[in-house]
Design a protein around this motif. Sequence first.
Motif, PDB file in Angstrom:
ATOM      1  N   ALA A  61     -18.432  17.583  26.222  1.00  0.00           N
ATOM      2  CA  ALA A  61     -17.347  17.385  27.187  1.00  0.00           C
ATOM      3  C   ALA A  61     -17.802  17.142  28.626  1.00  0.00           C
ATOM      4  N   GLU A  62     -18.942  16.503  28.792  1.00  0.00           N
ATOM      5  CA  GLU A  62     -19.339  16.087  30.143  1.00  0.00           C
ATOM      6  C   GLU A  62     -18.340  15.092  30.700  1.00  0.00           C
ATOM      7  N   GLU A  63     -17.864  14.212  29.817  1.00  0.00           N
ATOM      8  CA  GLU A  63     -16.928  13.171  30.245  1.00  0.00           C
ATOM      9  C   GLU A  63     -15.571  13.738  30.634  1.00  0.00           C
ATOM     10  N   LYS A  64     -15.292  14.972  30.235  1.00  0.00           N
ATOM     11  CA  LYS A  64     -14.047  15.640  30.605  1.00  0.00           C
ATOM     12  C   LYS A  64     -14.138  16.332  31.964  1.00  0.00           C
ATOM     13  N   GLY A  65     -15.355  16.406  32.500  1.00  0.00           N
ATOM     14  CA  GLY A  65     -15.558  17.092  33.773  1.00  0.00           C
ATOM     15  C   GLY A  65     -16.532  18.238  33.680  1.00  0.00           C
ATOM     16  N   SER A  69     -21.294  22.214  30.164  1.00  0.00           N
ATOM     17  CA  SER A  69     -22.323  22.820  31.017  1.00  0.00           C
ATOM     18  C   SER A  69     -21.724  23.895  31.921  1.00  0.00           C
ATOM     19  N   ASN A  70     -20.468  23.715  32.336  1.00  0.00           N
ATOM     20  CA  ASN A  70     -19.821  24.761  33.134  1.00  0.00           C
ATOM     21  C   ASN A  70     -19.683  26.042  32.323  1.00  0.00           C
ATOM     22  N   TYR A  71     -19.318  25.908  31.065  1.00  0.00           N
ATOM     23  CA  TYR A  71     -19.187  27.089  30.207  1.00  0.00           C
ATOM     24  C   TYR A  71     -20.534  27.771  30.029  1.00  0.00           C
ATOM     25  N   PHE A  72     -21.563  26.968  29.752  1.00  0.00           N
ATOM     26  CA  PHE A  72     -22.907  27.532  29.591  1.00  0.00           C
ATOM     27  C   PHE A  72     -23.324  28.285  30.858  1.00  0.00           C
ATOM     28  N   ILE A  88     -30.525  21.729  25.094  1.00  0.00           N
ATOM     29  CA  ILE A  88     -29.062  21.760  24.998  1.00  0.00           C
ATOM     30  C   ILE A  88     -28.487  20.351  24.942  1.00  0.00           C
ATOM     31  N   ALA A  89     -27.616  20.138  23.953  1.00  0.00           N
ATOM     32  CA  ALA A  89     -26.752  18.960  23.950  1.00  0.00           C
ATOM     33  C   ALA A  89     -25.384  19.458  24.397  1.00  0.00           C
ATOM     34  N   PHE A  90     -25.021  19.131  25.624  1.00  0.00           N
ATOM     35  CA  PHE A  90     -23.757  19.603  26.186  1.00  0.00           C
ATOM     36  C   PHE A  90     -22.591  18.765  25.680  1.00  0.00           C
ATOM     37  N   ASP A 122     -24.479  17.005  34.170  1.00  0.00           N
ATOM     38  CA  ASP A 122     -24.509  18.416  33.778  1.00  0.00           C
ATOM     39  C   ASP A 122     -25.487  19.278  34.567  1.00  0.00           C
ATOM     40  N   ASN A 123     -26.416  18.659  35.275  1.00  0.00           N
ATOM     41  CA  ASN A 123     -27.303  19.454  36.130  1.00  0.00           C
ATOM     42  C   ASN A 123     -26.514  20.224  37.181  1.00  0.00           C
ATOM     43  N   ALA A 124     -25.361  19.662  37.595  1.00  0.00           N
ATOM     44  CA  ALA A 124     -24.573  20.256  38.677  1.00  0.00           C
ATOM     45  C   ALA A 124     -24.107  21.662  38.336  1.00  0.00           C
ATOM     46  N   SER A 125     -23.773  21.897  37.063  1.00  0.00           N
ATOM     47  CA  SER A 125     -23.285  23.214  36.654  1.00  0.00           C
ATOM     48  C   SER A 125     -24.341  24.292  36.849  1.00  0.00           C
TER      49      SER A 125
END
Length: 319
Positions: A173-177, A181-184, A169-171, A253-256
């Motif tokens: 909007a990581e820089e947006k918060g 990854s949250n959506y995934f 996966i290339a996520f 993105d691991n946090a999501s």
Amino acid sequence: MKKKVLKFSVSFLWMLSVVFTCNTLVAQNNTTPLIDSILVKKHLYTLASDEMKGRKVGTEGIEKAAQYIENEFSKLELNTFEGAADYRQRFKKKGIKLFNIIGVLEGTTKKEEYVVISAHYDHLGILKAVNGDAIANGADDDASGVTAVLSLAKYWKERSDNERTIIFIAFTAEEKGLWGSNYFGKKVNPKKYVAGINIEMIGKESKFGPKSAFLTGFDKSTFGKIIQQNLKNTDFKLYPDPYTKFRLFYRSDNASLARLGIPAHTFSTDPIDTDKYYHTVDDEVETLNIGTITNTIRAISIGTESIIKGIDTPSRVVD
């Protein structure tokens, strides 16, 4: 004629030095595919080029980056995620059209168990100009991580012996918060996910010296210990995150995935407490070390192999 021979000799010697440097850091079995430093450089220089205009969400630049990643997945003939028509997982947030880029390599005996290999492909776009340069290229953050994802996709495709299914996966909007990854994370069944291998900023030598990286959230699952054991017979070392005050485990993105209980962690080499290029227009490819990136990717391939092969299963994340 003599000038042409000299030019060839210099180029040839340079190529030998790159291959020698990168090949001596982490041993690989002769029967396995090689993580190629030349291909690593190609991916990195393309994703961090001025043509991508800093890969800000909602811009033409990030669209070009997405197309590049899609093309690489297509060349490898990866499957789409959950039968989608293409590699894009589309969604919208705050009026912005967004898309994660996802390619799937189906496993053999344990194909219903999933391992994520990820990095974010967005960055900050155009900032205030410094010395005439306004493009925040995001070479380390996180073209280096996406380069790792693409390299590992090729590596595992060529091996064709992954027991568990790998989701690359290339996520966005990581820089947006962590939007992508949250959506995934909201769309998956976390019980089916064995591990999340996230890669962020691996272009600079770590504070522990050459041939080393650190892992965020090391104490939150047995993931890190599995990696250390697998690297035991190599010259590469993995350490727990030394920058706990920055709470890096929760900032990538691991946090999501970790919030769902999935043992998802981030590999990095960045000396974030002294990195003067972080989130600036000076995060350029020239500030990075191709050997560091290549050998970190190789170490990740070796360190996570037993998880992907279905031999080891890390414990669930505890907070």
